[in-house]
Design an enzyme around this catalytic site. Sequence first.
Site, PDB file in Angstrom:
ATOM      1  N   GLN A   1       0.826  -1.199   0.000  1.00 49.82           N
ATOM      2  CA  GLN A   1       0.000   0.000   0.000  1.00 49.82           C
ATOM      3  C   GLN A   1       0.863   1.252   0.000  1.00 49.82           C
ATOM      4  O   GLN A   1       0.523   2.253  -0.633  1.00 49.82           O
ATOM      5  CB  GLN A   1      -0.930   0.004   1.213  1.00 49.82           C
TER       6      GLN A   1
ATOM      7  N   HIS B   1     -15.620  -1.610  -4.642  1.00 51.44           N
ATOM      8  CA  HIS B   1     -14.945  -1.936  -3.381  1.00 51.44           C
ATOM      9  C   HIS B   1     -15.962  -2.451  -2.360  1.00 51.44           C
ATOM     10  O   HIS B   1     -16.850  -1.718  -1.932  1.00 51.44           O
ATOM     11  CB  HIS B   1     -14.242  -0.694  -2.831  1.00 51.44           C
TER      12      HIS B   1
ATOM     13  N   GLU C   1     -16.928   4.309  -4.860  1.00 47.92           N
ATOM     14  CA  GLU C   1     -16.233   3.133  -5.393  1.00 47.92           C
ATOM     15  C   GLU C   1     -17.185   1.935  -5.394  1.00 47.92           C
ATOM     16  O   GLU C   1     -17.210   1.152  -4.444  1.00 47.92           O
ATOM     17  CB  GLU C   1     -14.973   2.811  -4.579  1.00 47.92           C
TER      18      GLU C   1
END
Length: 422
Positions: free
Chosen positions: A310, A391, A388
Amino acid sequence: MAKNTKAKPAAGERSTSSVSMLLLALLCMAGLVMGVYLIANGGQGKQSNYHNINIEVGQSRTLVTSFSGDFTCSISDSKLLTIDDAHLMTALAPGNVVVIAEGTAGDRETFYVTITGDVQPDLTSTSETTTTTTTTTIETTTTTVSLAPGSVTGIELTFYAVSLKVGEKKMPIVTMSPANAIDKTEKWESSDENVATVNWLGDITAVGAGVCTVRVTSVNNPAVYAEVTVTVLGETTTAPPTPSADLEIIDGVAYVQGILIANKTYGLPKSFDPGVNPEAKAAFDRMQVAASAEMMSLSIVSGYRSYATQEATYKRFVNRDGVEKADTYSARPGHSEHQTGLAFDINYAGDSFSNTPEAAWLAENCWKYGFIIRYPKDKSHITGYKYEPWHIRYLGEETAKKVYESGLTLEEYLGITSKYAE
């Protein structure tokens, strides 16, 4: 006695035969061209865009594509060119290299890289001289070592000493020279993190009373650096927040009403490394089968991400779009739900997914299998992230049903915030 002769075709017949033969030849050629195309594209018919890049030996450059999400790279010759996890290309020797970038949706971009110049000498055995100059307002460091074109040769900061109270933050602005340096990546470190910490952006946070030094170093040329003397006074600027009765911190991980939380307010430690949650993956597999029965195709394009992954992903987006914009769609390291192993990106992590039948099916049905759409539409001021639809976050069937029926985001449902500490 009659002679056995073969009748000659009429003129019209000869013309028709010639045209037929010509058409047959053209069809064969078209088939050959299509066959070559399919072979070159792995028989999948993926679209590919072609680009030319010129780079000199010793230079580094970030590979920029048109993909909105993450992508992978493959190179034809790693002895001439390398690419790291942040997609930073470094030229090692002259020659020609083909780089193929492939997005999460399977689209490809091809880059023909031409590397010019001479092979660089090994600088580890080269003597070097480092000079540090200090004035009341400006401090620079320079190096006289022989460097590749485009290397960083100096660093200047907007301040070199600062006094802070515990909890206060301050970030110096960095200027690297020359202005046309290819790679201006910074490395930040604190001599004593019990006094002050510093993140990779250079944001200094006062932790405890004392004095320490915060240094920024050029990754491109580690001989070049600048330092800030940090003095921390033993006072707090604000009272610490009162934790919710439903909040538990276990080994650095926050749980609210028993639900693991990773958002802009609550982060995860680097050591938190659970991998993909098997219960969440099994729930997705059941949902995938159910969707398939309704002629819907669901697949995971991004699942578990470690802290380090990340960190590299977020840095790449910041280098491309800047911190403010990157924060709207990418989590800072330690704040990503993907690190929990409970979150998945489905099919395509991009805005075009929102108009697909699969997106509509997911929004209507994912709660039945224990998932929620984590970042709903028109809720970015609450969740901290843009819409999103791809997601999803696993909560378990009972909790997901409650959150879905409430019409609330997870933050609203639990009564928590999602904001980075400033």
